[in-house]
Write a protein that holds these residues in place. Structure first.
Motif, PDB file in Angstrom:
ATOM      1  N   PRO A 202       0.818  -1.226   0.000  1.00 37.43           N
ATOM      2  CA  PRO A 202       0.000   0.000   0.000  1.00 37.43           C
ATOM      3  C   PRO A 202       0.846   1.269   0.000  1.00 37.43           C
ATOM      4  O   PRO A 202       0.485   2.264  -0.635  1.00 37.43           O
ATOM      5  CB  PRO A 202      -0.821  -0.128   1.294  1.00 37.43           C
TER       6      PRO A 202
ATOM      7  N   VAL B 276      -1.743   6.133   2.902  1.00 36.10           N
ATOM      8  CA  VAL B 276      -1.127   4.822   3.123  1.00 36.10           C
ATOM      9  C   VAL B 276      -1.834   4.074   4.251  1.00 36.10           C
ATOM     10  O   VAL B 276      -2.176   2.889   4.114  1.00 36.10           O
ATOM     11  CB  VAL B 276       0.375   4.977   3.434  1.00 36.10           C
TER      12      VAL B 276
ATOM     13  N   TRP C  13      -5.356  -8.503  -0.829  1.00 38.10           N
ATOM     14  CA  TRP C  13      -6.298  -7.738  -0.005  1.00 38.10           C
ATOM     15  C   TRP C  13      -7.214  -8.738   0.676  1.00 38.10           C
ATOM     16  O   TRP C  13      -7.520  -9.804   0.150  1.00 38.10           O
ATOM     17  CB  TRP C  13      -7.079  -6.725  -0.837  1.00 38.10           C
TER      18      TRP C  13
ATOM     19  N   ALA D 223     -10.010   1.756  -1.449  1.00 38.72           N
ATOM     20  CA  ALA D 223      -8.590   2.064  -1.279  1.00 38.72           C
ATOM     21  C   ALA D 223      -7.985   2.569  -2.583  1.00 38.72           C
ATOM     22  O   ALA D 223      -7.227   3.554  -2.597  1.00 38.72           O
ATOM     23  CB  ALA D 223      -7.838   0.827  -0.785  1.00 38.72           C
TER      24      ALA D 223
ATOM     25  N   PHE E 118      -7.416  -2.499   2.708  1.00 41.08           N
ATOM     26  CA  PHE E 118      -6.939  -3.754   2.117  1.00 41.08           C
ATOM     27  C   PHE E 118      -6.848  -4.877   3.143  1.00 41.08           C
ATOM     28  O   PHE E 118      -6.736  -6.048   2.781  1.00 41.08           O
ATOM     29  CB  PHE E 118      -5.558  -3.559   1.481  1.00 41.08           C
TER      30      PHE E 118
ATOM     31  N   ASN F 142      -4.316  -5.038   5.304  1.00 43.99           N
ATOM     32  CA  ASN F 142      -2.885  -5.302   5.431  1.00 43.99           C
ATOM     33  C   ASN F 142      -2.359  -4.766   6.754  1.00 43.99           C
ATOM     34  O   ASN F 142      -2.939  -3.841   7.326  1.00 43.99           O
ATOM     35  CB  ASN F 142      -2.119  -4.662   4.276  1.00 43.99           C
TER      36      ASN F 142
ATOM     37  N   ALA G  81      -5.293   2.985   3.136  1.00 44.86           N
ATOM     38  CA  ALA G  81      -5.222   1.879   2.176  1.00 44.86           C
ATOM     39  C   ALA G  81      -4.895   0.570   2.884  1.00 44.86           C
ATOM     40  O   ALA G  81      -5.490  -0.475   2.584  1.00 44.86           O
ATOM     41  CB  ALA G  81      -4.175   2.182   1.106  1.00 44.86           C
ATOM     42  N   ARG G  82      -3.960   0.601   3.829  1.00 47.77           N
ATOM     43  CA  ARG G  82      -3.643  -0.612   4.586  1.00 47.77           C
ATOM     44  C   ARG G  82      -4.866  -1.125   5.346  1.00 47.77           C
ATOM     45  O   ARG G  82      -5.125  -2.330   5.390  1.00 47.77           O
ATOM     46  CB  ARG G  82      -2.497  -0.327   5.562  1.00 47.77           C
TER      47      ARG G  82
END
Length: 271
Positions: free
Chosen positions: A73, A221, A143, A153, A228, A230, A224-225
């Motif tokens: 990400p 970031v 993901w 994301a 996803f 993550n 997005a993590r």
């Protein structure tokens, strides 16, 4: 329908048609010079392989987790941020060569040049992000929250690119020299690395960690993590706890500043 409504509608269609003409012009340049596009796409892939396989073995993620899932990400966002250099070089090159002045002298919508440039760069960014996602899948990134959050994301990543794109357009119109790309790199590289992409802000000196946590890229970031599914650094600050919100607010603020600045600068380019 009133005459004024028809006039506004015709002006809008005219502006869209002119903008698409400029977009096709920029895309045709890339088609005639594919090496430049290929190198631009391969550079972030090389960074992923370097960090994922050379340095990844020495990185420990708080709470556990795969480092490459943590990394990707951040690399997606880095690709969006580094796109400023591409935008700046293209815009400043057209200004320096007199191409922009030629466009401004033609009977075309005044918004067409900057709108066409932004559309072409966003298409390039979508392609670059698709390549990075394919690279991530190849090195083991996945993901885990379903397609809906994953698309959200991706949308946040492209929103960041769209906002920074207008910063690149403004810089290209102001500086007017493609050779000054080094100055833009001095701006972009700290923006990319002074974030939570590779290191936790908690490990930085207090003032530096605060800057990293409030970096617009850090917000994208972290969001997005989270979307996803993550692993990430976490954090107790307000910015870290509200990353999805800030991932929307920061790009909108950047757009509110640099979009009108870009349009104004274009209209007064020779003054």
């Amino acid at each position: 329908m009133s005459e004024m409504s028809l006039s506004r509608g015709s002006r809008l269609r005219w502006a869209i048609a002119d903008g698409w003409t400029i977009t096709r012009r920029d895309l045709s340049h890339w088609a005639r010079q594919p090496a430049q596009v290929i190198v631009g796409l391969l550079f972030p892939v090389m960074i992923v392989l370097m960090f994922g396989y050379l340095f990844g073995g020495g990185m420990v993620i708080p709470g556990g987790g795969d480092y490459r899932e943590f990394l990707m990400p951040g690399m997606f966002a880095m690709t969006m941020v580094f796109g400023i250099e591409t935008t700046f070089t293209a815009v400043s090159g057209d200004v320096a060569k007199g191409v922009t002045d030629r466009f401004r002298s033609m009977p075309m919508a005044s918004s067409a040049v900057v709108a066409g440039r932004s559309a072409a760069d966003m298409l390039n960014s979508v392609l670059g992000l698709a390549v990075m996602i394919a690279c991530g899948l190849a090195v083991g990134w996945r993901w885990h929250e379903g397609p809906g959050p994953a698309l959200m994301a991706v949308g946040l990543l492209l929103l960041l690119r769209f906002a920074l794109l207008w910063m690149g357009i403004w810089l290209g119109l102001v500086i007017k020299s493609p050779e000054a790309v080094m100055a833009v790199q001095i701006l972009v590289w700290p923006l990319g690395f002074l974030s939570n992409t590779f290191a936790s802000p908690a490990t930085m000196p207090g003032w530096l960690g605060a800057i990293a946590e409030w970096n617009p890229m850090s917000a994208t970031v972290s969001a997005a993590r989270e979307l996803f599914g993550n692993p990430g650094w976490g954090g107790d600050s307000w910015a870290a706890q509200h990353a999805p919100l800030m991932a929307v607010v920061w790009p909108l603020l950047l757009l509110a500043v640099f979009f009108p600045l870009s349009v104004r600068r274009y209209r007064h380019l020779n003054r």
